[in-house]
Motif scaffolding. Structure first.
Motif, short mmCIF file in Angstrom:
data_model
loop_
_atom_site.label_atom_id
_atom_site.label_comp_id
_atom_site.label_asym_id
_atom_site.label_seq_id
_atom_site.Cartn_x
_atom_site.Cartn_y
_atom_site.Cartn_z
N ALA A 185 -8.03 4.52 3.17
CA ALA A 185 -6.87 4.85 3.99
C ALA A 185 -7.13 4.30 5.39
CB ALA A 185 -6.64 6.36 3.99
N LEU A 186 -6.94 3.00 5.52
CA LEU A 186 -7.41 2.27 6.71
C LEU A 186 -6.64 2.58 7.98
CD1 LEU A 186 -7.83 -1.19 4.94
CD2 LEU A 186 -9.66 0.38 5.61
N LYS A 187 -5.35 2.87 7.86
CA LYS A 187 -4.52 3.12 9.04
C LYS A 187 -4.14 4.59 9.16
CE LYS A 187 -2.02 -1.30 9.26
NZ LYS A 187 -0.65 -1.88 9.26
N LYS A 188 -3.85 4.99 10.39
CA LYS A 188 -3.41 6.37 10.61
C LYS A 188 -2.16 6.67 9.77
CE LYS A 188 -2.63 9.68 14.23
NZ LYS A 188 -2.99 10.00 15.59
N MET A 189 -1.24 5.72 9.69
CA MET A 189 -0.03 5.92 8.90
C MET A 189 -0.38 6.15 7.43
SD MET A 189 3.11 6.22 8.11
CE MET A 189 4.07 5.88 9.57
N TYR A 190 -1.36 5.46 6.91
CA TYR A 190 -1.76 5.65 5.52
C TYR A 190 -2.28 7.06 5.30
CZ TYR A 190 -1.84 0.47 5.40
OH TYR A 190 -1.55 -0.86 5.49
N ARG A 191 -3.04 7.56 6.25
CA ARG A 191 -3.57 8.93 6.13
C ARG A 191 -2.43 9.95 6.23
NH1 ARG A 191 -7.43 5.92 9.01
NH2 ARG A 191 -6.82 6.70 11.05
N ARG B 247 0.79 -1.24 0.00
CA ARG B 247 0.00 0.00 0.00
C ARG B 247 0.82 1.28 0.00
NH1 ARG B 247 -3.70 -2.87 4.02
NH2 ARG B 247 -5.60 -3.29 2.85
N ILE B 248 1.98 1.29 0.67
CA ILE B 248 2.73 2.54 0.83
C ILE B 248 3.11 3.18 -0.51
CG2 ILE B 248 4.85 3.59 1.77
CD1 ILE B 248 2.67 2.98 3.94
N PRO B 249 3.68 2.45 -1.49
CA PRO B 249 4.00 3.11 -2.78
C PRO B 249 2.75 3.67 -3.46
CG PRO B 249 5.08 0.97 -2.62
CD PRO B 249 4.12 1.06 -1.47
N TRP B 250 1.65 2.95 -3.37
CA TRP B 250 0.37 3.40 -3.94
C TRP B 250 -0.07 4.70 -3.26
CZ3 TRP B 250 -4.37 2.30 -0.97
CH2 TRP B 250 -5.55 2.61 -1.66
N LEU B 251 0.01 4.74 -1.93
CA LEU B 251 -0.38 5.95 -1.19
C LEU B 251 0.54 7.12 -1.50
CD1 LEU B 251 -1.20 4.14 2.15
CD2 LEU B 251 -2.86 5.35 0.72
N CYS B 252 1.84 6.85 -1.68
CA CYS B 252 2.78 7.92 -2.05
C CYS B 252 2.43 8.49 -3.42
CB CYS B 252 4.22 7.40 -2.04
SG CYS B 252 4.90 7.15 -0.38
N ASP C 162 -10.24 -5.68 9.99
CA ASP C 162 -9.18 -6.04 10.92
C ASP C 162 -8.04 -5.02 10.89
OD1 ASP C 162 -10.60 -8.33 11.56
OD2 ASP C 162 -9.37 -9.67 10.32
N THR C 163 -7.79 -4.42 9.75
CA THR C 163 -6.72 -3.45 9.57
C THR C 163 -7.14 -2.04 10.02
OG1 THR C 163 -5.90 -4.70 7.67
CG2 THR C 163 -5.17 -2.41 7.83
#
Length: 159
Positions: free
Chosen positions: A58-64, A31-36, A124-125
């Motif tokens: 954007a399921l996790k705080k880090m993703y947001r 997910r991280i490269p996609w979010l970037c 779950d995530t």
């Protein structure tokens, strides 16, 4: 609103789509490269003084945080500081509802690479937004016009 609309699912790399189509949940590494890439897209819109809506799980705080700050959110790995000026001003809309309602909607969706069987892994995530994140929570149990009105009101009030 007359804003550009982007569906983040359209920007998943082929590998992510294949993985989900096979019923394999994505992980942070997927997910991280996609979010970037999504952050870069939002940054270009912001630089052009364009407002945009991005539909994204954007399921996790880090993703947001990655959507707001890009790769620097991962590199710093520091918690958000109160009063910190974000790279991008984003209002997150957390569409909240019971799994059975969402599952029913996924069952009706045709031609999408993510099978409904992956819904549980997303629950779950999920790390629901919390302070100091800039967000509103909207219930999926409301009608579509009510949901849209609630989001528009928050945006126009500058939440």
């Amino acid at each position: 609103l007359g804003w550009k609309f982007y569906d983040a699912d359209d920007y998943h790399p082929l590998e992510n789509k294949k993985k989900m189509a096979e019923g394999i949940p994505l992980n942070d590494e997927d997910r991280i490269p996609w979010l970037c890439a999504l952050h870069d897209m939002l940054r270009r819109e912001d630089a052009s003084r364009e407002d945009a809506v991005l539909a994204c799980s954007a399921l996790k705080k880090m993703y947001r945080r990655v959507l707001i700050s890009g790769a620097s959110a991962i590199e710093s790995n520091q918690p958000e500081q109160p009063g910190e000026t974000p790279a991008l001003k984003i209002l997150f809309v957390h569409l909240d509802g019971p799994m059975d309602i969402i599952a029913g909607r996924l069952e009706k969706r045709r031609g999408h690479f993510m099978p409904p069987e992956l819904l549980k892994s997303q629950f779950d995530t999920l790390e629901p937004p919390s302070a100091p994140e800039n967000f509103i929570t909207v219930s999926l149990e409301k009608s579509l016009p009510e949901i849209v009105l609630e989001m528009e009101s928050a945006i126009l009030q500058g939440v």
